[in-house]
Design a protein around this motif. Sequence first.
Motif, short mmCIF file in Angstrom:
data_model
loop_
_atom_site.label_atom_id
_atom_site.label_comp_id
_atom_site.label_asym_id
_atom_site.label_seq_id
_atom_site.Cartn_x
_atom_site.Cartn_y
_atom_site.Cartn_z
N PHE A 109 0.86 -1.19 0.00
CA PHE A 109 0.00 0.00 0.00
C PHE A 109 0.90 1.24 0.00
O PHE A 109 1.61 1.52 0.96
CB PHE A 109 -0.94 -0.02 1.20
N HIS A 111 0.65 4.44 0.19
CA HIS A 111 0.49 5.61 1.05
C HIS A 111 0.68 5.25 2.52
O HIS A 111 0.49 6.09 3.39
CB HIS A 111 -0.87 6.25 0.83
N LYS A 112 1.01 4.00 2.81
CA LYS A 112 1.15 3.59 4.21
C LYS A 112 2.59 3.16 4.48
O LYS A 112 3.27 2.64 3.59
CB LYS A 112 0.20 2.41 4.49
N LEU A 120 -2.21 -3.48 9.01
CA LEU A 120 -3.54 -3.14 8.50
C LEU A 120 -4.50 -4.34 8.50
O LEU A 120 -5.62 -4.26 9.00
CB LEU A 120 -3.44 -2.54 7.11
N LYS A 124 -7.68 -4.35 10.86
CA LYS A 124 -8.96 -4.04 10.19
C LYS A 124 -9.77 -5.28 9.84
O LYS A 124 -10.98 -5.21 9.75
CB LYS A 124 -8.71 -3.22 8.92
N ARG B 139 -12.21 2.65 1.46
CA ARG B 139 -11.98 3.68 2.47
C ARG B 139 -10.50 3.75 2.91
O ARG B 139 -9.95 4.83 3.08
CB ARG B 139 -12.86 3.39 3.69
N LEU B 140 -9.88 2.58 3.04
CA LEU B 140 -8.53 2.56 3.61
C LEU B 140 -7.44 2.62 2.54
O LEU B 140 -6.36 3.16 2.79
CB LEU B 140 -8.33 1.27 4.43
N ILE B 141 -7.70 2.06 1.38
CA ILE B 141 -6.64 1.91 0.39
C ILE B 141 -6.87 2.75 -0.86
O ILE B 141 -6.01 3.52 -1.28
CB ILE B 141 -6.47 0.42 -0.02
N PRO B 144 -8.02 7.08 -0.27
CA PRO B 144 -6.95 7.98 0.20
C PRO B 144 -5.92 8.26 -0.89
O PRO B 144 -5.44 9.38 -1.03
CB PRO B 144 -6.31 7.20 1.36
#
Lengths: 262, 224
Positions: A109, A111-112, A120, A124, B139-141, B144
């Motif tokens: 991912f 942006h993480k 995650l 989640k 929503r999370l991936i 954003p």
Amino acid sequence: MTRDTQSGTPSSASNSPAQPLVSLKNVNKHFGELHVLKDINLEVARGEVVVVIGPSGSGKSTLCRAINRLETIDNGEIRIDGKVLPAEGKALAKLRADVGMVFQSFNLFAHKSILENVTLGPVKVKGMKVNAAKDLAMSLLKRVGVDNQAQKLPAQLSGGQQQRVAIARALAMQPKVMLFDEPTSALDPEMINEVLDAMVSLAKEGMTMIVVTHEMGFARKAADRVIFMADGQIVEQAKPEEFFTNPQSDRAKDFLGKILAH
Amino acid sequence: MDGFLSLFEQYDVAGAFWINIQLTFWAAIWSLLLGTLLALFRISPIASLQWFGATYVNIFRNTPLTIIIAFGVLALFGQLFVSLSEDFNLNFFRLAILGLSLYHAAFVCEAIRSGVNTVPLGQAEAARAIGLSFLPAARLIILPQAFRGAIAPLGNVLIALTKNSTVAAAGSVAESAGLMKTMIEFRSDMVIPIFFTFALGFVIIVIPIGLLTTWASKKLAVAR
């Protein structure tokens, strides 16, 4: 107990060691006119490491992706641990959580942070507490040797490091089986071994693995069985040593001749 | 020069621009929320939601804003007695925000969708592979990263919205375009300076939006 029940209902058969962890029965898939999977039958036992090889376009990646339904199939049946792969929705998501997947292009991912990539899923999907997930993630990152990169973003890591993070991310879900879709094909040569080493140690620990790869060294070192695919069919399967030294089919002989010539 | 300055004593130009800024602010928020929801519909795996999203966008994007704003006042309020406030002016103000939001949501939706296209397919596959279903994955991936890839087109929508807020004059809101019309009517000696005043006003409001979104789109770009 009557005779009729001896064949076993799915629920009673579940979790028995004799039952295959992954099973495909008469699986077919088309991409338009192209018949990419032709009547595939395959069973993978608990703890078994299966390497799938074959020329490009043989359907090996599609096979791998069909097992967690990133590709849908036209007909046939895929079971994971006795359960038929659900069509969509929550049940499918739940089953995917049990199947780890490592992609050719890493797909971290973007942006993480590295740590967030690994925590995650547990947080989640499994509802794990954040601190527990961080501890788990750090121990997994340490295991694949990238714990010192935990705060960085994926783009700041080399390909080999990213792929090892991807392995840690999949392991964090404590999957029953791991799928590897050409995990080293996008890597620079000097980074291939660090990823293969992580995979070999995973295999030694008893993880069930299905690995699509061209790495013959890995197949010899870690695989229990090699499956050779061509034109959407499983042409041949054997123990690695046997397959590489004494292939039976002409297609396999031809393929091995081409890749081992240099 | 004295004649020019007397314009500002005679009319509350800054106050009129302030109305435009408020219209823009509220319509930006509502259209962002609605546009995000529509984008979610359009990328969802459910065919009926995809259809709704696409139909909404095609209807509102292709309808002149003046018609939507006039519809709010003349049809919603005038015929159907839909009222968003007891206060007469506040009602028109809110109806204008409603029209601006409904219209610009279509553009926001498409801007976000263009942002979604900057997110490689592998990101969604990886999200699904760890067991996230559509909404958490979005929503999370996906969203954003999509927002960060959509800042520049969203900035363009915001700039268009700022200028389009003048159409609220058609909905009986006392904003800058309405005031300009009044001023031209009563101070025909100053027509050209009046035009330049309002043009300059909008340039001053819009330039920072452009600079800010250009800066943010670089600053927040997702490194791949």
